[in-house]
Write a protein that holds these residues in place. Structure first.
Motif, PDB file in Angstrom:
ATOM      1  N   VAL A 162       0.826  -1.202   0.000  1.00 54.18           N
ATOM      2  CA  VAL A 162       0.000   0.000   0.000  1.00 54.18           C
ATOM      3  C   VAL A 162       0.867   1.260   0.000  1.00 54.18           C
ATOM      4  O   VAL A 162       1.839   1.367   0.740  1.00 54.18           O
ATOM      5  N   GLY A 163       0.548   2.178  -0.870  1.00 53.01           N
ATOM      6  CA  GLY A 163       1.281   3.430  -0.974  1.00 53.01           C
ATOM      7  C   GLY A 163       2.489   3.363  -1.877  1.00 53.01           C
ATOM      8  O   GLY A 163       2.962   4.404  -2.352  1.00 53.01           O
ATOM      9  N   LEU A 164       3.011   2.152  -2.136  1.00 50.31           N
ATOM     10  CA  LEU A 164       4.198   2.014  -2.977  1.00 50.31           C
ATOM     11  C   LEU A 164       3.835   1.900  -4.454  1.00 50.31           C
ATOM     12  O   LEU A 164       4.560   2.371  -5.325  1.00 50.31           O
ATOM     13  N   ILE A 165       2.709   1.234  -4.729  1.00 54.44           N
ATOM     14  CA  ILE A 165       2.287   1.044  -6.111  1.00 54.44           C
ATOM     15  C   ILE A 165       1.218   2.043  -6.507  1.00 54.44           C
ATOM     16  O   ILE A 165       1.243   2.628  -7.582  1.00 54.44           O
ATOM     17  N   SER A 166       0.252   2.268  -5.624  1.00 52.29           N
ATOM     18  CA  SER A 166      -0.810   3.233  -5.911  1.00 52.29           C
ATOM     19  C   SER A 166      -1.343   3.787  -4.608  1.00 52.29           C
ATOM     20  O   SER A 166      -1.194   3.176  -3.542  1.00 52.29           O
ATOM     21  N   LEU A 167      -1.968   4.950  -4.682  1.00 53.91           N
ATOM     22  CA  LEU A 167      -2.615   5.526  -3.508  1.00 53.91           C
ATOM     23  C   LEU A 167      -4.008   4.928  -3.388  1.00 53.91           C
ATOM     24  O   LEU A 167      -4.799   5.003  -4.325  1.00 53.91           O
ATOM     25  N   PRO A 168      -4.330   4.322  -2.243  1.00 50.49           N
ATOM     26  CA  PRO A 168      -5.628   3.662  -2.085  1.00 50.49           C
ATOM     27  C   PRO A 168      -6.792   4.639  -2.175  1.00 50.49           C
ATOM     28  O   PRO A 168      -6.632   5.859  -2.024  1.00 50.49           O
ATOM     29  N   GLY A 169      -7.980   4.073  -2.377  1.00 53.25           N
ATOM     30  CA  GLY A 169      -9.168   4.883  -2.619  1.00 53.25           C
ATOM     31  C   GLY A 169      -9.531   5.804  -1.479  1.00 53.25           C
ATOM     32  O   GLY A 169      -9.837   6.985  -1.693  1.00 53.25           O
ATOM     33  N   ALA A 170      -9.545   5.294  -0.235  1.00 58.29           N
ATOM     34  CA  ALA A 170      -9.940   6.130   0.897  1.00 58.29           C
ATOM     35  C   ALA A 170      -8.999   7.321   1.056  1.00 58.29           C
ATOM     36  O   ALA A 170      -9.433   8.464   1.251  1.00 58.29           O
ATOM     37  N   MET A 171      -7.721   7.067   0.966  1.00 57.84           N
ATOM     38  CA  MET A 171      -6.726   8.132   1.099  1.00 57.84           C
ATOM     39  C   MET A 171      -6.854   9.135  -0.044  1.00 57.84           C
ATOM     40  O   MET A 171      -6.836  10.357   0.176  1.00 57.84           O
ATOM     41  N   THR A 172      -7.013   8.648  -1.248  1.00 53.36           N
ATOM     42  CA  THR A 172      -7.158   9.529  -2.400  1.00 53.36           C
ATOM     43  C   THR A 172      -8.392  10.405  -2.270  1.00 53.36           C
ATOM     44  O   THR A 172      -8.360  11.612  -2.543  1.00 53.36           O
ATOM     45  N   GLY A 173      -9.511   9.791  -1.852  1.00 50.17           N
ATOM     46  CA  GLY A 173     -10.745  10.549  -1.699  1.00 50.17           C
ATOM     47  C   GLY A 173     -10.621  11.653  -0.672  1.00 50.17           C
ATOM     48  O   GLY A 173     -11.102  12.775  -0.880  1.00 50.17           O
ATOM     49  N   LEU A 174      -9.975  11.360   0.448  1.00 52.55           N
ATOM     50  CA  LEU A 174      -9.811  12.373   1.487  1.00 52.55           C
ATOM     51  C   LEU A 174      -8.906  13.512   1.014  1.00 52.55           C
ATOM     52  O   LEU A 174      -9.167  14.688   1.294  1.00 52.55           O
ATOM     53  N   ILE A 175      -7.842  13.172   0.320  1.00 54.64           N
ATOM     54  CA  ILE A 175      -6.937  14.213  -0.188  1.00 54.64           C
ATOM     55  C   ILE A 175      -7.659  15.102  -1.201  1.00 54.64           C
ATOM     56  O   ILE A 175      -7.540  16.330  -1.180  1.00 54.64           O
TER      57      ILE A 175
END
Length: 258
Positions: free
Chosen positions: A192-205
């Motif tokens: 997690v975080g190394l290949i792609s930014l997960p959905g929950a984190m992306t949505g919050l950002i």
């Protein structure tokens, strides 16, 4: 209006991307152009309908409505996972029970410890992620168990003939099945975080939340998905094991009605 959130006009404009996918499928003669268009249309309609229902639930029903929504999600998820394992004895009730137990345990701990807020607007999306993770793990376990029974039946019955109990005779296959089912969620947690930014984190950002705050929430999400998947996978395997053997420790056919 939050500039990071697309307007309905922007949503309409994003149909250009669907048109590109349809054009590629048509150009390459993949015979998928119609399916892509229908899938995109269905996704838009379904999400709009869900959004409208969620609006009513969040505004008028509170936690009771959120609990009812989660029950519906669990029932649908159980049906999906059970259908994937069609032919396995009692696949539907086994899948539903495993998903319900994994969801209840994981979400219950998060709520009891105050990790997530006991509000409908929080419980529904978080619960949806938990149900989804439990469903995927359950479907993988039941599908793999069905194949194990069909391919390894002689070996299992040989152990039974030697006097082993059904649990002992089936143990190697159960362990392999659960381990295989958990590989996707373990790999997702590891990278997690190394290949792609997960959905929950992306949505919050995208919603303007500070990245460090978004990271804390994503860590909780990854941990709860890992727990839900592990619990659901183990419970599904144990329940399926009981369904596969009768009281005399005889292995039932893998194509028996559920």
């Amino acid at each position: 209006m939050n500039p990071a959130v697309p307007t309905w006009a922007g949503v309409g404009a994003s149909l250009v991307l669907v048109a590109v996918a349809v054009a590629v499928a048509w150009r390459q003669q993949l015979h998928l152009a119609r399916e892509i268009a229908v899938a995109a249309l269905r996704a838009g309609i379904q999400l709009a309908a869900v959004g409208a229902v969620l609006l009513l639930v969040l505004r008028h029903t509170g936690l009771a409505g959120a609990a009812g929504w989660l029950v519906v999600m669990v029932l649908i998820a159980g049906r999906v996972a059970g259908r994937r394992a069609a032919g396995l004895p009692r696949a539907l009730p086994v899948a539903t029970a495993a998903i319900a137990a994994g969801t209840a345990a994981t979400l219950g701990v998060l709520l009891a410890l105050g990790v997530v807020s006991a509000q409908a607007r929080v419980v529904i999306p978080v619960g949806g992620m938990v149900v989804s993770g439990a469903m995927q793990a359950t479907a993988l376990v039941l599908t793999r168990l069905r194949e194990e029974v069909r391919t390894a039946r002689p070996a299992i019955e040989a152990r039974l003939a030697l006097g082993l109990s059904s649990a002992d005779a089936f143990a190697p296959h159960l362990r392999t099945t659960v381990r295989t089912a958990l590989i996707p969620v373990v790999d997702a947690t590891r990278t997690v975080g190394l290949i792609s930014l997960p959905g929950a984190m992306t949505g919050l950002i995208l919603a303007g939340v500070d990245p460090l705050t978004a990271i804390r929430y994503q860590i909780v999400v990854m941990y709860m998905l890992l727990a839900a998947a592990a619990l659901a996978a183990l419970i599904a395997a144990r329940l399926a094991e009981r369904a596969l053997f009768d009281d005399a420790h005889r292995l039932r056919p893998a194509d028996a009605d559920g």
